[in-house]
Design a protein around this motif. Structure first.
Motif, PDB file in Angstrom:
ATOM      1  N   GLU A 420     -12.511  -6.929  22.453  1.00 40.67           N
ATOM      2  CA  GLU A 420     -11.649  -6.959  21.275  1.00 40.67           C
ATOM      3  C   GLU A 420     -11.886  -5.701  20.425  1.00 40.67           C
ATOM      4  OE1 GLU A 420     -13.020  -9.559  17.983  1.00 40.67           O
ATOM      5  OE2 GLU A 420     -14.323 -10.447  19.524  1.00 40.67           O
ATOM      6  N   ILE A 421     -10.882  -5.362  19.637  1.00 39.31           N
ATOM      7  CA  ILE A 421     -10.938  -4.209  18.729  1.00 39.31           C
ATOM      8  C   ILE A 421     -10.928  -4.746  17.299  1.00 39.31           C
ATOM      9  CG2 ILE A 421      -9.799  -2.115  17.940  1.00 39.31           C
ATOM     10  CD1 ILE A 421     -11.038  -1.855  20.685  1.00 39.31           C
ATOM     11  N   ASP A 422     -11.939  -4.355  16.525  1.00 38.64           N
ATOM     12  CA  ASP A 422     -12.075  -4.823  15.139  1.00 38.64           C
ATOM     13  C   ASP A 422     -11.898  -3.631  14.194  1.00 38.64           C
ATOM     14  OD1 ASP A 422     -12.627  -6.207  12.838  1.00 38.64           O
ATOM     15  OD2 ASP A 422     -14.822  -6.179  13.132  1.00 38.64           O
ATOM     16  N   PRO A 423     -10.698  -3.476  13.544  1.00 40.47           N
ATOM     17  CA  PRO A 423     -10.507  -2.375  12.574  1.00 40.47           C
ATOM     18  C   PRO A 423     -11.411  -2.579  11.363  1.00 40.47           C
ATOM     19  CG  PRO A 423      -8.399  -3.307  13.294  1.00 40.47           C
ATOM     20  CD  PRO A 423      -9.463  -4.256  13.748  1.00 40.47           C
ATOM     21  N   ARG A 424     -11.979  -1.457  10.834  1.00 37.40           N
ATOM     22  CA  ARG A 424     -12.950  -1.564   9.753  1.00 37.40           C
ATOM     23  C   ARG A 424     -12.757  -0.444   8.720  1.00 37.40           C
ATOM     24  NH1 ARG A 424     -18.627  -2.952  13.007  1.00 37.40           N
ATOM     25  NH2 ARG A 424     -17.943  -4.994  13.803  1.00 37.40           N
ATOM     26  N   HIS A 425     -13.259  -0.723   7.540  1.00 40.59           N
ATOM     27  CA  HIS A 425     -13.418   0.248   6.459  1.00 40.59           C
ATOM     28  C   HIS A 425     -12.080   0.908   6.092  1.00 40.59           C
ATOM     29  CE1 HIS A 425     -17.426   0.699   8.814  1.00 40.59           C
ATOM     30  NE2 HIS A 425     -17.439  -0.419   8.060  1.00 40.59           N
ATOM     31  N   PRO A 426     -11.187   0.157   5.428  1.00 41.54           N
ATOM     32  CA  PRO A 426      -9.920   0.766   4.998  1.00 41.54           C
ATOM     33  C   PRO A 426     -10.151   1.827   3.920  1.00 41.54           C
ATOM     34  CG  PRO A 426     -10.180  -1.438   4.086  1.00 41.54           C
ATOM     35  CD  PRO A 426     -11.298  -1.254   5.054  1.00 41.54           C
ATOM     36  N   GLY A 427      -9.151   2.674   3.754  1.00 36.05           N
ATOM     37  CA  GLY A 427      -9.262   3.773   2.803  1.00 36.05           C
ATOM     38  C   GLY A 427      -9.308   3.289   1.356  1.00 36.05           C
ATOM     39  N   ASP A 428      -9.435   4.234   0.452  1.00 41.21           N
ATOM     40  CA  ASP A 428      -9.525   3.936  -0.981  1.00 41.21           C
ATOM     41  C   ASP A 428      -8.213   3.300  -1.444  1.00 41.21           C
ATOM     42  OD1 ASP A 428      -9.996   3.782  -3.641  1.00 41.21           O
ATOM     43  OD2 ASP A 428     -10.452   5.906  -3.940  1.00 41.21           O
ATOM     44  N   PRO A 429      -8.253   2.084  -2.007  1.00 40.53           N
ATOM     45  CA  PRO A 429      -6.989   1.445  -2.435  1.00 40.53           C
ATOM     46  C   PRO A 429      -6.267   2.223  -3.519  1.00 40.53           C
ATOM     47  CG  PRO A 429      -8.785  -0.161  -2.309  1.00 40.53           C
ATOM     48  CD  PRO A 429      -9.410   1.191  -2.164  1.00 40.53           C
ATOM     49  N   SER A 430      -6.999   3.021  -4.286  1.00 41.32           N
ATOM     50  CA  SER A 430      -6.337   3.771  -5.365  1.00 41.32           C
ATOM     51  C   SER A 430      -5.419   4.858  -4.832  1.00 41.32           C
ATOM     52  CB  SER A 430      -7.395   4.382  -6.291  1.00 41.32           C
ATOM     53  OG  SER A 430      -8.214   5.299  -5.569  1.00 41.32           O
ATOM     54  N   LEU A 431      -5.584   5.210  -3.549  1.00 45.24           N
ATOM     55  CA  LEU A 431      -4.748   6.263  -2.962  1.00 45.24           C
ATOM     56  C   LEU A 431      -3.484   5.713  -2.331  1.00 45.24           C
ATOM     57  CD1 LEU A 431      -7.555   8.390  -1.253  1.00 45.24           C
ATOM     58  CD2 LEU A 431      -6.474   8.756  -3.480  1.00 45.24           C
ATOM     59  N   LEU A 432      -3.308   4.383  -2.297  1.00 48.25           N
ATOM     60  CA  LEU A 432      -2.131   3.812  -1.657  1.00 48.25           C
ATOM     61  C   LEU A 432      -0.867   4.196  -2.398  1.00 48.25           C
ATOM     62  CD1 LEU A 432      -3.428   0.192  -0.875  1.00 48.25           C
ATOM     63  CD2 LEU A 432      -3.222   2.134   0.706  1.00 48.25           C
ATOM     64  N   LEU A 433       0.169   4.436  -1.617  1.00 51.19           N
ATOM     65  CA  LEU A 433       1.467   4.790  -2.195  1.00 51.19           C
ATOM     66  C   LEU A 433       2.071   3.558  -2.862  1.00 51.19           C
ATOM     67  CD1 LEU A 433       2.925   6.948   0.717  1.00 51.19           C
ATOM     68  CD2 LEU A 433       1.797   7.751  -1.354  1.00 51.19           C
ATOM     69  N   GLN A 434       2.621   3.752  -4.044  1.00 50.97           N
ATOM     70  CA  GLN A 434       3.245   2.678  -4.799  1.00 50.97           C
ATOM     71  C   GLN A 434       4.743   2.933  -4.846  1.00 50.97           C
ATOM     72  OE1 GLN A 434       1.385   0.142  -5.762  1.00 50.97           O
ATOM     73  NE2 GLN A 434      -0.535   1.163  -5.139  1.00 50.97           N
ATOM     74  N   GLY A 435       5.522   1.881  -4.896  1.00 51.09           N
ATOM     75  CA  GLY A 435       6.967   2.028  -4.974  1.00 51.09           C
ATOM     76  C   GLY A 435       7.650   0.776  -4.463  1.00 51.09           C
ATOM     77  N   THR A 436       8.948   0.761  -4.626  1.00 51.99           N
ATOM     78  CA  THR A 436       9.716  -0.413  -4.210  1.00 51.99           C
ATOM     79  C   THR A 436      10.186  -0.323  -2.775  1.00 51.99           C
ATOM     80  OG1 THR A 436      11.726   0.612  -5.093  1.00 51.99           O
ATOM     81  CG2 THR A 436      10.478  -0.841  -6.561  1.00 51.99           C
ATOM     82  N   ASP A 437      10.142   0.841  -2.188  1.00 50.85           N
ATOM     83  CA  ASP A 437      10.642   1.015  -0.821  1.00 50.85           C
ATOM     84  C   ASP A 437       9.493   0.686   0.161  1.00 50.85           C
ATOM     85  OD1 ASP A 437      12.001   1.608   1.432  1.00 50.85           O
ATOM     86  OD2 ASP A 437      12.497   3.680   0.908  1.00 50.85           O
ATOM     87  N   GLU A 438       9.377  -0.595   0.517  1.00 50.65           N
ATOM     88  CA  GLU A 438       8.292  -1.004   1.396  1.00 50.65           C
ATOM     89  C   GLU A 438       8.494  -0.522   2.823  1.00 50.65           C
ATOM     90  OE1 GLU A 438       7.797  -5.169   1.191  1.00 50.65           O
ATOM     91  OE2 GLU A 438       7.183  -5.192  -0.939  1.00 50.65           O
ATOM     92  N   ALA A 439       9.734  -0.296   3.237  1.00 56.41           N
ATOM     93  CA  ALA A 439       9.989   0.173   4.588  1.00 56.41           C
ATOM     94  C   ALA A 439       9.349   1.536   4.841  1.00 56.41           C
ATOM     95  CB  ALA A 439      11.494   0.249   4.853  1.00 56.41           C
TER      96      ALA A 439
END
Length: 461
Positions: A420-439
């Motif tokens: 199995e593959i276990d993804p780990r350690h996501p990036g800094d949440p403060s860097l996530l793109l914000q906006g209404t266009d979820e696509a």
């Protein structure tokens, strides 16, 4: 007195026939035939009286003086029983000759043997019986009637034999079925054992082939050194890479603090929950570094061994009281006996290895990890574009990113199960793109700020 030879011959033949019937009667009695049949057969024949055909025996009369001398003087006079009617009749000239005939004497003797003696009734019954048995077919009719009388009993016995035969057949059928089932079970078990034996032999052959491949690769690797020793080729200057103490500072700057690393590694403890009452094999950590993972295992009561080629890292672990060894990870694995480890971990090691060395490392891990043991290989995740295109190359000892699908394929191909593959350690949440266009924002956030590392996990069969 003359002897009638023809009459004597007929009498002897009758005697022979009588004895033959007596033999048949004895056989019939042994076969449990009715008791009255043999007696009737015997009584139909007359007894043989040879005295009537032989000359009279002449005996010398005893002298009167001797007779008188043998009788005592005081002896009472002998009392002669009065003659019976039969004896009186025998004294008559004509009637006595008839009664003295053997057949008439035998006839009267049979009548006297009946209950009550020689009465008129017994004489009549004996005469009627003698006449009846001489009628053709009467004896055969009596035998058939006797057989018919035994018919119900024989039918009952036949029914019992048929029922007994059916029960025996059912028992035989059950025995045959049981033997067939037992034979099929034995053959199936033998086939299963042979299949397991063949699978084990194939695994051993694969292991031998891998060992031979490792030996050949080692000889090929040692060949340039031998050639340099004999002066056949000019060896290039080897790049020793980053110094040990410098790499220790590099880890402190870019990998994170020991507390952060310990917090990230705690999630791996779930794969090493051994039974405290059962003796467990040690866990080997390749490229143990500063020893954060070894310290966590030690706190959980699990024996852990670390291997690293960096002298500064080894000294740091020894000062912390951890069990570590200095040397090459692949060489250390090759020296271990088969099935001697309860698990194997390698955090951020495989990205430093060439593909051929990585395959050999996986093969050795498959050999030394016991059945049911787990292996964990953690490495940077190239599916994160920032990690794959930039952060991966911050460490100059990295060779090339390894996609998750490739590492999972290598583990499965070399014999591990439940990969199995276990993804780990996501990036800094403060860097996530914000906006209404979820696509657009959701795919970009996953590609740019998704899991920065992943762990490939497999179990030894």
């Amino acid at each position: 007195m003359t002897i009638d030879l023809k009459k004597l011959q007929k009498t002897i033949e009758a005697e022979v026939t009588l004895r033959e019937y007596e033999r048949v009667t004895a056989s019939a009695e042994a076969a449990q035939r009715p008791s009255d049949v043999p007696n009737d057969l015997v009584h139909t024949f007359e007894l043989l009286d040879l005295e009537g055909f032989l000359p009279p025996r002449h005996e010398a009369p005893a002298p009167a003086e001797a007779v008188a001398a043998s009788v005592p003087d005081d002896a009472p006079p002998a009392q002669t029983p009065p003659p019976s009617l039969y004896r009186r009749l025998r004294q008559l000239p004509v009637v006595g000759r008839l009664l003295s005939h053997p057949r008439i004497m035998n006839f009267l003797t049979r009548a006297r043997q009946r209950p009550g003696g020689a009465t008129l009734k017994n004489v009549s019954l004996t005469l009627a019986h003698a006449v009846a048995v001489r009628i053709p077919g009467v004896l055969r009719l009596r035998q058939q009637l006797a057989v018919l009388g035994e018919l119900p009993q024989r039918l009952s016995a036949l029914e019992w034999h048929i029922a007994d035969g059916q029960a025996r057949l059912r028992n035989i059928g059950v025995q045959v079925q049981n033997q067939t089932n037992q034979s099929l079970y034995t053959h199936g078990l033998a086939i299963q054992q042979n299949e397991q034996y063949l699978i084990e032999r194939m695994r051993r052959l694969e292991h031998v082939l891998r060992e031979q491949a490792l030996t050949i690769a080692g000889l090929q690797a040692a060949r340039p050194a031998v050639e340099r020793a004999v002066g056949t080729v000019q060896a290039p200057v080897e790049d020793i890479g980053m110094p040990a103490d410098l790499y220790l500072e590099f880890e402190a700057s870019f990998r994170g603090s020991p507390d952060l690393v310990r917090e990230r590694l705690k999630r791996n403890l779930d794969y090493f929950q051994f039974d405290p009452e059962q003796p467990s094999l040690p866990v080997l950590d390749l490229g143990c570094g500063r020893g954060e993972w070894l310290q966590l295992l030690k706190e959980e009561g699990i024996r852990a061994i670390g291997v690293d080629s960096n002298t500064a890292m080894i000294e740091s672990c020894k000062q912390a009281g951890l069990e570590v060894h200095m040397g090459d990870a692949l060489q250390y694995l090759a020296a271990l006996p088969a099935n001697s480890l309860g698990g194997l971990t390698a955090f951020h090691i495989i990205e430093h290895l060439p593909l051929g060395v990585l395959v050999r490392l996986i093969d050795e891990a498959r050999r030394v990890v016991c059945p049911g043991g787990v292996v964990i290989f953690e490495t940077p995740n190239p599916e994160n574009l920032i990690t794959g295109a930039c952060n991966f190359y911050v460490d100059p000892t990295h060779r090339n990113p390894l996609p998750p699908a490739l590492v999972a394929f290598l583990l499965k191909a070399r014999g591990f199960e439940r990969v199995e593959i276990d993804p780990r350690h996501p990036g800094d949440p403060s860097l996530l793109l914000q906006g209404t266009d979820e696509a657009i924002n959701v795919p970009l956030n996953r590609l740019l700020f998704g899991p920065q590392d992943y762990a490939a996990i497999g179990y030894a069969p």
